[in-house]
Design a protein around this motif. Sequence first.
Motif, PDB file in Angstrom:
ATOM      1  N   GLY A 523      74.645  63.994  46.086  1.00 18.16           N
ATOM      2  CA  GLY A 523      74.455  62.920  47.043  1.00 18.16           C
ATOM      3  C   GLY A 523      74.813  63.326  48.451  1.00 18.16           C
ATOM      4  N   LEU A 524      75.853  64.134  48.616  1.00 17.17           N
ATOM      5  CA  LEU A 524      76.266  64.582  49.941  1.00 17.17           C
ATOM      6  C   LEU A 524      75.212  65.500  50.552  1.00 17.17           C
ATOM      7  CD1 LEU A 524      78.600  64.310  51.939  1.00 17.17           C
ATOM      8  CD2 LEU A 524      79.596  66.376  50.942  1.00 17.17           C
ATOM      9  N   GLU A 525      74.651  66.394  49.734  1.00 14.70           N
ATOM     10  CA  GLU A 525      73.582  67.278  50.234  1.00 14.70           C
ATOM     11  C   GLU A 525      72.353  66.469  50.625  1.00 14.70           C
ATOM     12  OE1 GLU A 525      74.710  71.255  47.575  1.00 14.70           O
ATOM     13  OE2 GLU A 525      73.275  69.777  46.825  1.00 14.70           O
ATOM     14  N   LEU A 526      72.040  65.453  49.840  1.00 14.02           N
ATOM     15  CA  LEU A 526      70.919  64.576  50.187  1.00 14.02           C
ATOM     16  C   LEU A 526      71.190  63.875  51.513  1.00 14.02           C
ATOM     17  CD1 LEU A 526      68.295  63.042  49.588  1.00 14.02           C
ATOM     18  CD2 LEU A 526      69.655  61.443  48.202  1.00 14.02           C
ATOM     19  N   ALA A 527      72.404  63.374  51.694  1.00 14.06           N
ATOM     20  CA  ALA A 527      72.752  62.682  52.937  1.00 14.06           C
ATOM     21  C   ALA A 527      72.629  63.614  54.136  1.00 14.06           C
ATOM     22  CB  ALA A 527      74.176  62.130  52.839  1.00 14.06           C
ATOM     23  N   GLU A 528      73.002  64.892  53.966  1.00 16.12           N
ATOM     24  CA  GLU A 528      72.887  65.854  55.069  1.00 16.12           C
ATOM     25  C   GLU A 528      71.417  66.063  55.450  1.00 16.12           C
ATOM     26  OE1 GLU A 528      74.912  69.284  53.652  1.00 16.12           O
ATOM     27  OE2 GLU A 528      76.908  68.552  54.203  1.00 16.12           O
ATOM     28  N   ARG A 529      70.541  66.102  54.459  1.00 20.83           N
ATOM     29  CA  ARG A 529      69.113  66.236  54.762  1.00 20.83           C
ATOM     30  C   ARG A 529      68.591  64.999  55.500  1.00 20.83           C
ATOM     31  NH1 ARG A 529      65.985  69.011  49.599  1.00 20.83           N
ATOM     32  NH2 ARG A 529      67.348  70.850  49.384  1.00 20.83           N
ATOM     33  N   LEU A 530      69.043  63.824  55.012  1.00 18.12           N
ATOM     34  CA  LEU A 530      68.592  62.582  55.664  1.00 18.12           C
ATOM     35  C   LEU A 530      69.142  62.469  57.076  1.00 18.12           C
ATOM     36  CD1 LEU A 530      68.946  60.034  52.712  1.00 18.12           C
ATOM     37  CD2 LEU A 530      66.864  61.130  53.584  1.00 18.12           C
ATOM     38  N   ALA A 531      70.339  63.004  57.322  1.00 17.23           N
ATOM     39  CA  ALA A 531      70.914  62.945  58.673  1.00 17.23           C
ATOM     40  C   ALA A 531      70.063  63.728  59.656  1.00 17.23           C
ATOM     41  CB  ALA A 531      72.338  63.515  58.646  1.00 17.23           C
ATOM     42  N   THR A 532      69.366  64.738  59.178  1.00 18.84           N
ATOM     43  CA  THR A 532      68.474  65.515  60.042  1.00 18.84           C
ATOM     44  C   THR A 532      67.103  64.844  60.189  1.00 18.84           C
ATOM     45  OG1 THR A 532      69.579  67.559  59.378  1.00 18.84           O
ATOM     46  CG2 THR A 532      67.399  67.778  60.365  1.00 18.84           C
ATOM     47  N   ALA A 533      66.559  64.399  59.035  1.00 10.55           N
ATOM     48  CA  ALA A 533      65.207  63.831  59.056  1.00 10.55           C
ATOM     49  C   ALA A 533      65.188  62.376  59.527  1.00 10.55           C
ATOM     50  CB  ALA A 533      64.587  63.929  57.657  1.00 10.55           C
ATOM     51  N   ARG A 534      66.180  61.558  59.109  1.00 10.20           N
ATOM     52  CA  ARG A 534      66.217  60.133  59.451  1.00 10.20           C
ATOM     53  C   ARG A 534      67.631  59.750  59.888  1.00 10.20           C
ATOM     54  NH1 ARG A 534      62.135  57.335  56.672  1.00 10.20           N
ATOM     55  NH2 ARG A 534      62.938  55.494  57.707  1.00 10.20           N
ATOM     56  N   PRO A 535      68.072  60.186  61.047  1.00 10.02           N
ATOM     57  CA  PRO A 535      69.469  59.953  61.459  1.00 10.02           C
ATOM     58  C   PRO A 535      69.812  58.474  61.613  1.00 10.02           C
ATOM     59  CG  PRO A 535      68.164  60.803  63.286  1.00 10.02           C
ATOM     60  CD  PRO A 535      67.308  60.921  62.072  1.00 10.02           C
ATOM     61  N   GLU A 536      68.807  57.607  61.815  1.00  7.80           N
ATOM     62  CA  GLU A 536      69.098  56.178  62.003  1.00  7.80           C
ATOM     63  C   GLU A 536      69.317  55.450  60.681  1.00  7.80           C
ATOM     64  OE1 GLU A 536      64.909  56.405  60.806  1.00  7.80           O
ATOM     65  OE2 GLU A 536      66.228  57.582  62.112  1.00  7.80           O
ATOM     66  N   LEU A 537      69.049  56.113  59.554  1.00  5.51           N
ATOM     67  CA  LEU A 537      69.110  55.462  58.247  1.00  5.51           C
ATOM     68  C   LEU A 537      70.520  55.574  57.676  1.00  5.51           C
ATOM     69  CD1 LEU A 537      67.447  54.042  56.040  1.00  5.51           C
ATOM     70  CD2 LEU A 537      66.960  56.307  55.069  1.00  5.51           C
TER      71      LEU A 537
END
Length: 584
Positions: A523-537
């Motif tokens: 989950g943490l690795e997924l969140a890191e990817r989302l922080a790059t692709a969708r930082p507002e989410l």
Amino acid sequence: SDYVAARHELIQRALRGEESHSETIALRPDGTSFEVDLRVIPLRYRGEPHVLSIARDITERRRRERELQRSEARLRATVEAGFDPIIGMDGEGRIVEFNAAAERCFGHERSAVLGRLLADVIIPQRLRGGHTEGLSNFAHTGSGPFVGRLLETTALRADGSEFPVEIAVGVAVAPEGNIYVGHLRDIAARRQAESQRVELEGQLRQAQKMEAIGHLTGGIAHDFNNILTSVTGYIVLATERAERLGAADLVRQLGQAHLAAQRARDLISQMLAFARRQRSERRPLALAAELRQSAQLLRSTLPSAVELHTALDAHAPAVVGDSVQIEQVLFNLCINARDAIRGAGAVNIGLASAAIEGVCASCRAPLRGHWVVLSVDDNGSGVSEAVRERMFEPFYTTKPVGSGSGMGLAMVHGIVHDHGGHLLVDPVEPRGTSFRVLLPPAQGLPMRAVAVDAEPAARGALAGRVLLVEDEAMVAAFMSELLGGWGFEVVHCGDPLDVEQVLASGVAFDVVLTDQTMPGLTGLELAERLATARPELPVLLYSGFGEGIDVAALTRSGVRALLRKPIEPEALRSALAESLGESA
């Protein structure tokens, strides 16, 4: 020449009536020399003084004597140069040889022991009878247990101390009788090394056992957490429906089920503490103040027949830790002491700092250094060696069925070692037990971790679309129903690797709720990817362990909150409301 003058002198002495005897050199007419035994004897022949010379060639005898002397010198040098003690003994048991190594080993001078009975010099009193009997048997039978074999026994030094030796005895036949030659070796260092090896092997086995049990316990707790998340959640949903229907009996029954689920949650927490997979916020703690408050709480929970005493050093160094977990350690040890004294006796709580050297009672690691020591002593029945070997294992208990889960000391083991500490268990005279918790003094910056335990929020309307990332179908079903009941639209994704594809489909999401432990991607690795692709989410993360997750990682990945499993619906509702900027 000198040769002629010496002979002439012998003749003159004989003429004066003096007989002479010497071993000297004689010359042959060809100029060669040889060794002779020469006697010059005065006598009278026909009334006139004469001299009789008798010469015997002793060249060969002297050669053999010199060879024998050289051989004896080599043998003496060999014996004296030996690193191990070599002791010779005649048939009566008297010492005839005692080399320099024997002098160093036993503390006796060679000149002082030659001719003395070996038994009186190096054999302990209790073993002398066997030594004398062995000599006697060999004299009569020609065999014995001490001849021609390598044996281990005990020897005696000049100062009266005993030490283990390895000895091999050989028999040399001499004209005056048998000579027993003993080769000895001090094996005290070897015995100590063997003892240390056995101790280290025991430490390794204990460490491997506790590690294996920890992995097993952590795995079971993880799976149980997923099951309990669904159980607890559905109980909450059922309770809400029963309240709306006004079914008071059903509400009460579901409440009891919820209490049972909470007890199961507490048991999982203990299992995770043993497995050292549950962390919370840590800070520098002055234990004296913390323990004083805990002792006051303990006093009210212990029977009146139990005396509780404290001796807390207010100047003891601070430690870095979680005050709640250390309080759990104290409570478990005190409950253990209460049960050991069977409800009547004394329990002593102490705090000090001390230099400790020993071996940890639970992980068997060697200890050396300065520690902050939390001690809990009782005057109960004590701990047997058999119990000591297993007392920190999960679910091991000596209490009757129904009187304890066997997780108390296991949790103590996990919490203490997770804090970098160790445990000592010592007997208390005349009876009782002392548990000592050794914690490292605080140094440098405090260790910190993140835990979000939200208070139940006030009820309010919620709305939005949630992307639920959960690989466990049972947990996903409950979470979808729970969130849907609150007004959310839920889209479930069972594989974290498919999340980017789901987001690329054009569906807008207000928040992502994801498990930490999943195959392929955490989950943490997924969140890191989302922080790059969708930082507002915004991303909410939940986990049964929380190990290895620090503030920096959560901040970097954009995680808004970390929730512990089994998830309490009220905590989840509050975290969702805060992430969406709404009132719950």
